[in-house]
Design a protein around this motif. Structure first.
Motif, mmCIF file in Angstrom:
data_model
loop_
_atom_site.group_PDB
_atom_site.id
_atom_site.type_symbol
_atom_site.label_atom_id
_atom_site.label_comp_id
_atom_site.label_asym_id
_atom_site.label_seq_id
_atom_site.Cartn_x
_atom_site.Cartn_y
_atom_site.Cartn_z
ATOM 1 N N SER A 48 -5.814 -1.345 -2.021
ATOM 2 C CA SER A 48 -5.225 -0.493 -0.968
ATOM 3 C C SER A 48 -3.806 -0.942 -0.663
ATOM 4 O O SER A 48 -3.539 -2.134 -0.523
ATOM 5 N N TRP A 49 -2.896 0.040 -0.580
ATOM 6 C CA TRP A 49 -1.529 -0.276 -0.179
ATOM 7 C C TRP A 49 -1.432 -0.339 1.342
ATOM 8 O O TRP A 49 -2.218 0.319 2.046
ATOM 9 N N MET A 55 4.794 6.761 -0.135
ATOM 10 C CA MET A 55 4.288 7.276 -1.400
ATOM 11 C C MET A 55 5.410 7.738 -2.314
ATOM 12 O O MET A 55 5.300 7.637 -3.546
ATOM 13 N N GLN A 85 -2.748 15.313 1.000
ATOM 14 C CA GLN A 85 -1.909 14.225 0.530
ATOM 15 C C GLN A 85 -0.516 14.380 1.127
ATOM 16 O O GLN A 85 -0.223 15.345 1.832
ATOM 17 N N ASP A 144 -3.618 9.071 -5.767
ATOM 18 C CA ASP A 144 -3.724 9.282 -4.327
ATOM 19 C C ASP A 144 -3.625 7.968 -3.568
ATOM 20 O O ASP A 144 -3.989 6.905 -4.092
ATOM 21 N N LEU A 145 -3.126 8.074 -2.352
ATOM 22 C CA LEU A 145 -3.235 6.991 -1.385
ATOM 23 C C LEU A 145 -4.252 7.451 -0.354
ATOM 24 O O LEU A 145 -3.936 8.214 0.545
ATOM 25 N N THR A 148 -7.072 4.916 3.835
ATOM 26 C CA THR A 148 -6.453 4.816 5.154
ATOM 27 C C THR A 148 -7.430 4.382 6.241
ATOM 28 O O THR A 148 -7.051 3.703 7.185
ATOM 29 N N ARG A 153 -13.338 6.026 3.120
ATOM 30 C CA ARG A 153 -13.365 5.374 1.812
ATOM 31 C C ARG A 153 -14.751 5.307 1.195
ATOM 32 O O ARG A 153 -14.894 4.892 0.045
ATOM 33 N N ASP A 163 -6.879 2.892 -3.829
ATOM 34 C CA ASP A 163 -5.575 3.500 -4.120
ATOM 35 C C ASP A 163 -5.099 3.184 -5.535
ATOM 36 O O ASP A 163 -5.319 2.074 -6.047
ATOM 37 N N VAL A 268 -10.752 4.893 -8.011
ATOM 38 C CA VAL A 268 -9.432 5.208 -7.457
ATOM 39 C C VAL A 268 -9.127 6.692 -7.682
ATOM 40 O O VAL A 268 -8.169 7.074 -8.320
#
Length: 314
Positions: A48-49, A55, A85, A144-145, A148, A153, A163, A268
């Motif tokens: 995860s970022w 992005m 997104q 995708d990110l 969050t 998740r 991610d 992911v």
């Protein structure tokens, strides 16, 4: 002539990871559910970022690596699983990405609405475009990110989401993976996706193997090969148990299923198969002539199989 295919893949996966056990606990999963995910499904970490990571910057960095050989691109496609997104959350997304890639005048289209099959669908669309315009090149951005919140998740009884982003080109030149064949399926019985009730989820679980086999068999038939002729299967990395069962059903030895990234990366979204393809090539597992079947499944329900052949780079 090699034909139309994909360049080497530029993949970006966060260095930071969250424990699958912690994600499940935060989502309210029971101790027995956590044991199933971590012991039977073999899921350990999920990348995860940080939430403040833009992005735009991540996709541009991957796009620049994919275009490092020069020449730009004549079309940009962005395949993403999530409908909400950053494309829709921050106006001007496409324009910002194109400007940073020095592609301001290039058409940009998002490919979505088919859940996690979107990146592989984008490959097919890029292939069709290059068929019509043989001298042109398509830049495909994907990923995708979505990590969050802990609740978002987790797909109950199936997997945990993380991610990743990636980029590559589709053209007749600079090909590393020749596009051999592909196939898609949609099953409207499961159109409610994450909103399905317990009975529908059980039916979906049973139907998935049959539908994945359908698309793989169709792609293999189009390629003029038998399913058993595939050298590698790069599957949707939802969990280890699902693919163990599937390998027994279709008669492909389990060792041909590349699941190396499952414990450390897991699912992911639509990049699972592509990250496995890049990983296998980077570690020297692939040889020219190898046939790789990339499989993707999306909530909704969508199924896609793409067969590529590893070729000597020009």
């Amino acid at each position: 002539m090699t034909g139309i295919g994909l360049s080497r893949l530029a993949i970006s996966v966060p260095d930071t990871v969250d424990s699958v056990e912690e994600v499940l606990r935060a989502s309210g999963s029971s101790a027995s559910e956590i044991k199933v995910f971590t012991r039977m499904f073999k899921l350990r970490d999920s990348p995860s970022w940080p939430l403040d990571q833009q992005m735009d910057d991540l996709l541009v960095e991957a796009g620049r690596r994919a275009l490092a050989d020069g020449g730009g691109a004549d079309l940009v496609l962005y395949g993403h699983s999530l409908m909400t997104q950053e494309v829709s959350l921050r106006p001007g997304f496409a324009q910002r990405v194109l400007k940073q890639l020095d592609l301001e005048a290039t058409p940009f289209f998002g490919i979505s609405g088919v859940a996690c099959t979107a990146p592989l669908r984008a490959v097919d669309l890029a292939r069709d475009y290059v068929r019509k315009f043989p001298e042109r090149k398509v830049l495909v951005l994907a990923g995708d990110l979505g990590a969050t919140t802990s609740v978002a998740r987790v797909i109950p009884r199936l997997t945990v989401l993380g991610d990743a982003l990636g980029a590559f080109t589709v053209a007749r030149e600079g090909v590393r993976y020749r596009h051999v064949a592909s196939a898609s399926r949609t099953d409207p019985r499961f159109r409610r996706g994450m909103r399905m009730d317990a009975d529908d989820l059980r039916l979906f679980g049973r139907a998935c193997a049959e539908l994945v086999l359908d698309v793989l068999a169709e792609a293999a038939n189009t390629a003029g090969i038998a399913i058993k002729d595939v050298d590698w299967v790069m599957p949707h990395l939802v969990n280890a148990l699902a693919w163990k069962v599937f390998s027994e059903q279709v008669g492909i030895p389990h060792e041909r299923f590349l699941l190396d990234l499952l414990p450390s990366q897991g699912h992911v979204y639509g990049l699972d198969a592509l990250t496995s393809l890049e990983y296998a090539d980077r570690l020297g597992k692939l040889r020219p002539g190898d046939l790789c079947a990339l499989l993707s499944v999306g909530q909704g329900a969508y199924f896609h199989a793409l067969i590529v052949e590893v070729v000597e780079e020009e």
